[in-house]
Design a protein around this motif. Structure first.
Motif, PDB file in Angstrom:
ATOM      1  N   ALA A 180       0.916  -1.082   0.051  1.00 53.43           N
ATOM      2  CA  ALA A 180       0.168  -0.007   0.002  1.00 53.43           C
ATOM      3  C   ALA A 180       0.927   1.457  -0.161  1.00 53.43           C
ATOM      4  CB  ALA A 180      -1.082  -0.093   1.192  1.00 53.43           C
TER       5      ALA A 180
ATOM      6  N   ASP B 240       2.449 -12.328  -4.592  1.00 56.96           N
ATOM      7  CA  ASP B 240       1.081 -12.258  -5.239  1.00 56.96           C
ATOM      8  C   ASP B 240       0.001 -13.145  -4.749  1.00 56.96           C
ATOM      9  OD1 ASP B 240       2.301 -10.475  -7.140  1.00 56.96           O
ATOM     10  OD2 ASP B 240       2.465 -11.857  -8.857  1.00 56.96           O
TER      11      ASP B 240
ATOM     12  N   ARG C  82      -0.986 -11.535  -1.682  1.00 57.62           N
ATOM     13  CA  ARG C  82      -2.105 -10.297  -1.883  1.00 57.62           C
ATOM     14  C   ARG C  82      -3.462 -10.754  -2.123  1.00 57.62           C
ATOM     15  NH1 ARG C  82      -4.041  -8.938  -6.006  1.00 57.62           N
ATOM     16  NH2 ARG C  82      -2.555 -10.199  -7.211  1.00 57.62           N
ATOM     17  N   ALA C  83      -3.403 -11.936  -3.297  1.00 68.83           N
ATOM     18  CA  ALA C  83      -4.718 -12.596  -3.546  1.00 68.83           C
ATOM     19  C   ALA C  83      -5.661 -12.956  -2.224  1.00 68.83           C
ATOM     20  CB  ALA C  83      -4.784 -13.644  -4.463  1.00 68.83           C
TER      21      ALA C  83
ATOM     22  N   ARG D  71      -5.339 -11.648   0.967  1.00 68.50           N
ATOM     23  CA  ARG D  71      -5.805 -10.392   1.300  1.00 68.50           C
ATOM     24  C   ARG D  71      -6.984  -9.874   0.953  1.00 68.50           C
ATOM     25  NH1 ARG D  71       0.004  -9.585   1.821  1.00 68.50           N
ATOM     26  NH2 ARG D  71      -0.380  -7.957   0.248  1.00 68.50           N
ATOM     27  N   GLU D  72      -6.666  -9.756  -0.587  1.00 65.89           N
ATOM     28  CA  GLU D  72      -7.927  -8.919  -1.220  1.00 65.89           C
ATOM     29  C   GLU D  72      -9.060  -9.846  -1.819  1.00 65.89           C
ATOM     30  OE1 GLU D  72      -5.850  -6.770  -4.385  1.00 65.89           O
ATOM     31  OE2 GLU D  72      -4.472  -5.786  -2.848  1.00 65.89           O
ATOM     32  N   GLU D  73      -8.940 -11.101  -1.406  1.00 62.57           N
ATOM     33  CA  GLU D  73      -9.878 -12.030  -1.579  1.00 62.57           C
ATOM     34  C   GLU D  73     -10.378 -12.100  -3.365  1.00 62.57           C
ATOM     35  OE1 GLU D  73     -13.348 -10.326   0.834  1.00 62.57           O
ATOM     36  OE2 GLU D  73     -13.052 -11.936   2.133  1.00 62.57           O
ATOM     37  N   GLU D  74      -9.253 -12.727  -4.001  1.00 62.97           N
ATOM     38  CA  GLU D  74      -9.137 -12.920  -5.240  1.00 62.97           C
ATOM     39  C   GLU D  74      -9.111 -14.132  -5.548  1.00 62.97           C
ATOM     40  OE1 GLU D  74      -7.140  -9.136  -7.492  1.00 62.97           O
ATOM     41  OE2 GLU D  74      -5.900 -10.801  -7.157  1.00 62.97           O
TER      42      GLU D  74
ATOM     43  N   PRO E 221      -5.401 -13.930 -11.434  1.00 62.94           N
ATOM     44  CA  PRO E 221      -6.434 -13.608 -10.814  1.00 62.94           C
ATOM     45  C   PRO E 221      -7.629 -13.777 -11.786  1.00 62.94           C
ATOM     46  CG  PRO E 221      -4.951 -11.976 -10.477  1.00 62.94           C
ATOM     47  CD  PRO E 221      -4.217 -12.962 -11.459  1.00 62.94           C
TER      48      PRO E 221
ATOM     49  N   ARG F 258     -13.385 -12.559  -7.817  1.00 57.07           N
ATOM     50  CA  ARG F 258     -13.470 -12.053  -6.502  1.00 57.07           C
ATOM     51  C   ARG F 258     -14.349 -13.077  -5.782  1.00 57.07           C
ATOM     52  NH1 ARG F 258      -9.936  -8.149  -4.776  1.00 57.07           N
ATOM     53  NH2 ARG F 258      -9.278  -6.691  -6.558  1.00 57.07           N
TER      54      ARG F 258
ATOM     55  N   THR G  57     -15.323 -11.465  -2.486  1.00 57.69           N
ATOM     56  CA  THR G  57     -15.421 -10.684  -1.414  1.00 57.69           C
ATOM     57  C   THR G  57     -16.449 -10.773  -0.482  1.00 57.69           C
ATOM     58  OG1 THR G  57     -14.878  -9.064  -3.068  1.00 57.69           O
ATOM     59  CG2 THR G  57     -15.822  -8.247  -0.924  1.00 57.69           C
TER      60      THR G  57
ATOM     61  N   SER H 218     -14.296 -15.012   2.619  1.00 63.91           N
ATOM     62  CA  SER H 218     -13.083 -15.697   3.242  1.00 63.91           C
ATOM     63  C   SER H 218     -13.091 -15.910   4.558  1.00 63.91           C
ATOM     64  CB  SER H 218     -11.850 -14.805   2.939  1.00 63.91           C
ATOM     65  OG  SER H 218     -12.056 -13.471   3.619  1.00 63.91           O
TER      66      SER H 218
END
Length: 221
Positions: free
Chosen positions: A2, A133, A136-137, A139-142, A198, A201, A203, A206
């Protein structure tokens, strides 16, 4: 990373530097482009952070700028020393670099122990796979599309909902909900045939899925 975290990293790198740091040097340390560094430094200067210098010359931090200190007792510092050094065992190179940055930050406030050492023996880093990567996926629910080689060396394509990463001594394992099997599955990182992509999502799902996986996993122990 970030932007706020990246700007904090720039402050830390400049505070600990003994000579001017160029944008190229900062960009390499932060794994971004020099243009991104230029923008972040300009923003920090606009917030009155005492950074001096210019593009092509290098940046320095004027003395006197400080951040709130961290205070750890001796055993806390020893625990942090061991914990950060053991990250090398995970085989996750990006996580190892993050651990080194964290140790540098902490040591500025509280000296870490030089008497405790940890072996770096552990899981091998998977070839051609950037675990940052995947983290990150998570954390970002990808959702991720993967090409996977199973235990029988059969190649399959899956769409998974990644939930966590488990760093065993022998392997790195990715628990996930598998849309093909409609069930939880554990995927070894060293059997991924290429970098996951990716593909949508999940969202808001998770937390529930992770609780269900934990209950499911506990029954199998």
């Amino acid at each position: 990373m970030a932007r706020s975290s990246r700007m904090f990293e720039i402050i830390q790198l400049l505070r600990s530097a003994r000579e001017p740091l160029t944008a190229q040097h900062l960009a390499k340390a932060l794994e971004v482009t020099p243009r991104t560094v230029y923008r972040d430094v300009a923003s920090l200067q606009a917030m009155r952070v005492p950074i001096e210098g210019a593009a092509g010359v290098g940046y320095v931090m004027r003395s006197g700028f400080d951040l709130p200190p961290l205070n750890f007792d001796v055993e806390e510092a020893e625990a942090i020393t061991v914990g950060l050094s053991m990250i090398a065992r995970t085989g996750d190179k990006a996580l190892g670099r993050a651990a080194a940055r964290a140790a540098a930050k902490i040591s500025q406030a509280t000296p870490l122990s030089e008497t405790l050492l940890s072996s770096s023996w552990g899981a091998e880093a998977p070839n051609g796979i950037d675990l940052s990567d995947i983290r990150r996926a998570i954390r970002e629910e990808e959702k991720l599309r993967i090409e996977y080689l199973d235990g029988d060396n059969a190649a399959t394509q899956r769409i998974i909902l990644p939930l966590s990463i488990i760093y065993y001594a022998e392997a790195i394992v990715l628990p996930a909900w598998c849309e093909l099997r409609q069930d939880f599955r554990h995927f070894r990182a060293d059997r991924l045939q290429r970098q996951p992509e990716p593909c949508g999502r999940f969202t808001g799902r998770s937390g529930t899925l992770r609780q269900q996986w934990a209950a499911h996993h506990a029954r199998d122990l």
